[in-house]
Design a protein around this motif. Sequence first.
Motif, mmCIF file in Angstrom:
data_model
loop_
_atom_site.group_PDB
_atom_site.id
_atom_site.type_symbol
_atom_site.label_atom_id
_atom_site.label_comp_id
_atom_site.label_asym_id
_atom_site.label_seq_id
_atom_site.Cartn_x
_atom_site.Cartn_y
_atom_site.Cartn_z
ATOM 1 N N SER A 1 0.821 -1.203 0.000
ATOM 2 C CA SER A 1 0.000 0.000 0.000
ATOM 3 C C SER A 1 0.858 1.257 0.000
ATOM 4 O O SER A 1 1.926 1.299 0.611
ATOM 5 C CB SER A 1 -0.907 0.011 1.241
ATOM 6 N N VAL A 2 0.350 2.286 -0.710
ATOM 7 C CA VAL A 2 1.025 3.582 -0.752
ATOM 8 C C VAL A 2 -0.010 4.688 -0.660
ATOM 9 O O VAL A 2 -1.213 4.471 -0.869
ATOM 10 C CB VAL A 2 1.840 3.754 -2.057
ATOM 11 N N ILE A 3 0.473 5.881 -0.338
ATOM 12 C CA ILE A 3 -0.379 7.068 -0.316
ATOM 13 C C ILE A 3 -0.033 7.901 -1.541
ATOM 14 O O ILE A 3 1.129 8.296 -1.728
ATOM 15 C CB ILE A 3 -0.137 7.884 0.964
ATOM 16 N N ALA A 4 -1.018 8.137 -2.392
ATOM 17 C CA ALA A 4 -0.758 8.809 -3.662
ATOM 18 C C ALA A 4 -1.829 9.842 -3.962
ATOM 19 O O ALA A 4 -2.997 9.654 -3.619
ATOM 20 C CB ALA A 4 -0.699 7.785 -4.797
ATOM 21 N N THR A 5 -1.413 10.939 -4.603
ATOM 22 C CA THR A 5 -2.350 11.942 -5.100
ATOM 23 C C THR A 5 -1.976 12.283 -6.531
ATOM 24 O O THR A 5 -0.793 12.399 -6.864
ATOM 25 C CB THR A 5 -2.312 13.224 -4.243
ATOM 26 N N GLY A 6 -2.980 12.415 -7.373
ATOM 27 C CA GLY A 6 -2.755 12.777 -8.765
ATOM 28 C C GLY A 6 -2.078 11.705 -9.585
ATOM 29 O O GLY A 6 -1.470 12.004 -10.609
ATOM 30 N N VAL A 7 -2.174 10.471 -9.142
ATOM 31 C CA VAL A 7 -1.548 9.357 -9.851
ATOM 32 C C VAL A 7 -2.638 8.479 -10.452
ATOM 33 O O VAL A 7 -3.654 8.207 -9.810
ATOM 34 C CB VAL A 7 -0.665 8.512 -8.907
ATOM 35 N N GLU A 8 -2.435 8.038 -11.680
ATOM 36 C CA GLU A 8 -3.430 7.212 -12.347
ATOM 37 C C GLU A 8 -3.011 5.748 -12.369
ATOM 38 O O GLU A 8 -1.819 5.416 -12.332
ATOM 39 C CB GLU A 8 -3.647 7.719 -13.783
ATOM 40 N N PHE A 9 -4.008 4.892 -12.440
ATOM 41 C CA PHE A 9 -3.773 3.445 -12.498
ATOM 42 C C PHE A 9 -2.848 3.125 -13.686
ATOM 43 O O PHE A 9 -3.072 3.586 -14.801
ATOM 44 C CB PHE A 9 -5.110 2.720 -12.678
ATOM 45 N N GLY A 10 -1.799 2.370 -13.426
ATOM 46 C CA GLY A 10 -0.861 1.995 -14.483
ATOM 47 C C GLY A 10 0.338 2.894 -14.608
ATOM 48 O O GLY A 10 1.271 2.587 -15.364
ATOM 49 N N ASP A 11 0.365 4.029 -13.894
ATOM 50 C CA ASP A 11 1.516 4.935 -13.949
ATOM 51 C C ASP A 11 2.743 4.284 -13.310
ATOM 52 O O ASP A 11 2.625 3.543 -12.319
ATOM 53 C CB ASP A 11 1.229 6.243 -13.201
ATOM 54 N N GLU A 12 3.914 4.569 -13.868
ATOM 55 C CA GLU A 12 5.159 4.171 -13.217
ATOM 56 C C GLU A 12 5.521 5.255 -12.212
ATOM 57 O O GLU A 12 5.550 6.438 -12.541
ATOM 58 C CB GLU A 12 6.283 3.990 -14.228
ATOM 59 N N VAL A 13 5.780 4.849 -10.977
ATOM 60 C CA VAL A 13 6.024 5.790 -9.888
ATOM 61 C C VAL A 13 7.196 5.286 -9.047
ATOM 62 O O VAL A 13 7.646 4.156 -9.197
ATOM 63 C CB VAL A 13 4.776 5.937 -8.987
ATOM 64 N N TRP A 14 7.662 6.162 -8.157
ATOM 65 C CA TRP A 14 8.622 5.688 -7.161
ATOM 66 C C TRP A 14 8.057 5.924 -5.774
ATOM 67 O O TRP A 14 7.398 6.924 -5.517
ATOM 68 C CB TRP A 14 9.989 6.320 -7.335
ATOM 69 N N ALA A 15 8.295 4.960 -4.909
ATOM 70 C CA ALA A 15 7.763 4.998 -3.548
ATOM 71 C C ALA A 15 8.852 5.399 -2.579
ATOM 72 O O ALA A 15 9.983 4.893 -2.645
ATOM 73 C CB ALA A 15 7.203 3.632 -3.159
ATOM 74 N N SER A 16 8.515 6.316 -1.673
ATOM 75 C CA SER A 16 9.471 6.787 -0.685
ATOM 76 C C SER A 16 8.965 6.514 0.725
ATOM 77 O O SER A 16 7.761 6.386 0.963
ATOM 78 C CB SER A 16 9.714 8.293 -0.852
ATOM 79 N N TYR A 17 9.909 6.432 1.631
ATOM 80 C CA TYR A 17 9.583 6.378 3.065
ATOM 81 C C TYR A 17 10.561 7.297 3.767
ATOM 82 O O TYR A 17 11.772 7.125 3.662
ATOM 83 C CB TYR A 17 9.692 4.960 3.608
ATOM 84 N N GLU A 18 10.011 8.319 4.435
ATOM 85 C CA GLU A 18 10.818 9.334 5.092
ATOM 86 C C GLU A 18 11.823 9.969 4.125
ATOM 87 O O GLU A 18 12.979 10.224 4.455
ATOM 88 C CB GLU A 18 11.527 8.751 6.327
ATOM 89 N N GLY A 19 11.351 10.169 2.888
ATOM 90 C CA GLY A 19 12.143 10.855 1.877
ATOM 91 C C GLY A 19 13.128 9.996 1.119
ATOM 92 O O GLY A 19 13.759 10.466 0.173
#
Length: 301
Positions: free
Chosen positions: A262-280
Amino acid sequence: MARRRKGRDISGWLVVDKPAGITSTAVVNKVRWALDAKKAGHAGTLDPEATGVLAVALGEATKTVPYITDALKAYTFTVRLGQATNTDDAEGEVIATSDLRPDDAAIKEALSSFVGDIMQVPPQFSAVKVDGERAYKKARDGEEMELAARPLWVEELLLIDRPDADHVVLEMTCGKGGYVRSIARDLGEALGCKAHVKSLRRVWSGPFQATDGVTLEQVDALAKTPELDAFIQPLEVGLSDLQEVRCLAESVAKLRNGNPASVIATGVEFGDEVWASYEGKAIAVGTYRGGEIQPSRVFVV
C-alpha cells in the motif's frame, strides 16, 4: 564462489564536467577509485572529445540510470561547414569538401526539418552493433556499412552564433539515442555544403547541469576524502521524472522483498510508473495499481 567486489557501499550521483580527451568509461573508473565505490556506471556516453555532463551513478543509483538515459538532454556544438569527415567530427579524415557557405537564413530554414520526430542514421564510427560487433571496429578496418536509421525526438534545434563563414554554433534539446555528429553531417548534406562537428558540449541531462559538475582535477585532488563525498547527490534525483508516492512503514519490507504494498498517492493514475518513498528515501520503483504499487526495482541503502 563469485568474488565480492571490494569498496564502499555508497549510493548516489556524482556529476562530472567531463573534459575533452578522455573516454566516459575512464571517467567512471576514476570516480570509482576516488570514492572507493563498490559499484559505478554512467548515464549516457559522451565521445572522448566531447565535454560536459557525465552523470556517474554509484551503488543503488545505478538502478535509476534508465530514467536519466530516457530524459531530455541539451547540447551546444560547433559545426564546421565545407568539410565532411569519415567520423563526422574533427577527429576524422576529410572525405569531401565544398566552397558553398549558406547564409544564416538558409541554415535556420534547414534546421526546421530536424525538429520533432526524425529518423537518423548513426555515424559509421559509432557504438551501434552490426552483426554482433561495434560499428566503429568495422569502420576502423575500412569496412563501409549500411546502418539502419533510428528514431529520435528533437525538441529544439537553434542557431545561436555564427563566428565566421565556416562555423555555426547550434543548441539542441533531444531525447535518448541521438547522435549530434549525424545532425551536423545531415545538415551539411541538406545545405549542399558538407559539414562535421568541430566541438561538442552536453550542458544538461535530465536533472543534472554541467555547471553543477565537478572537474576531473577536483576528483583527483579530493580523492578518498569527505570533501568529495559532499558533491554526491541523492539517488532520488535520478527519479525526478517519475511521480512520487509515499509508502507506509509496514509497506517498506514488502516492497523491498518484491511484493505489492500500500502507498499514499495523489494525482496518480492506475498503471503509472512511480517511485515509492519512506521518510524521503527511495524504496522502490513500480506500477501504481489503485492504492498500492507492484515493484519492478527495489533499493537497499
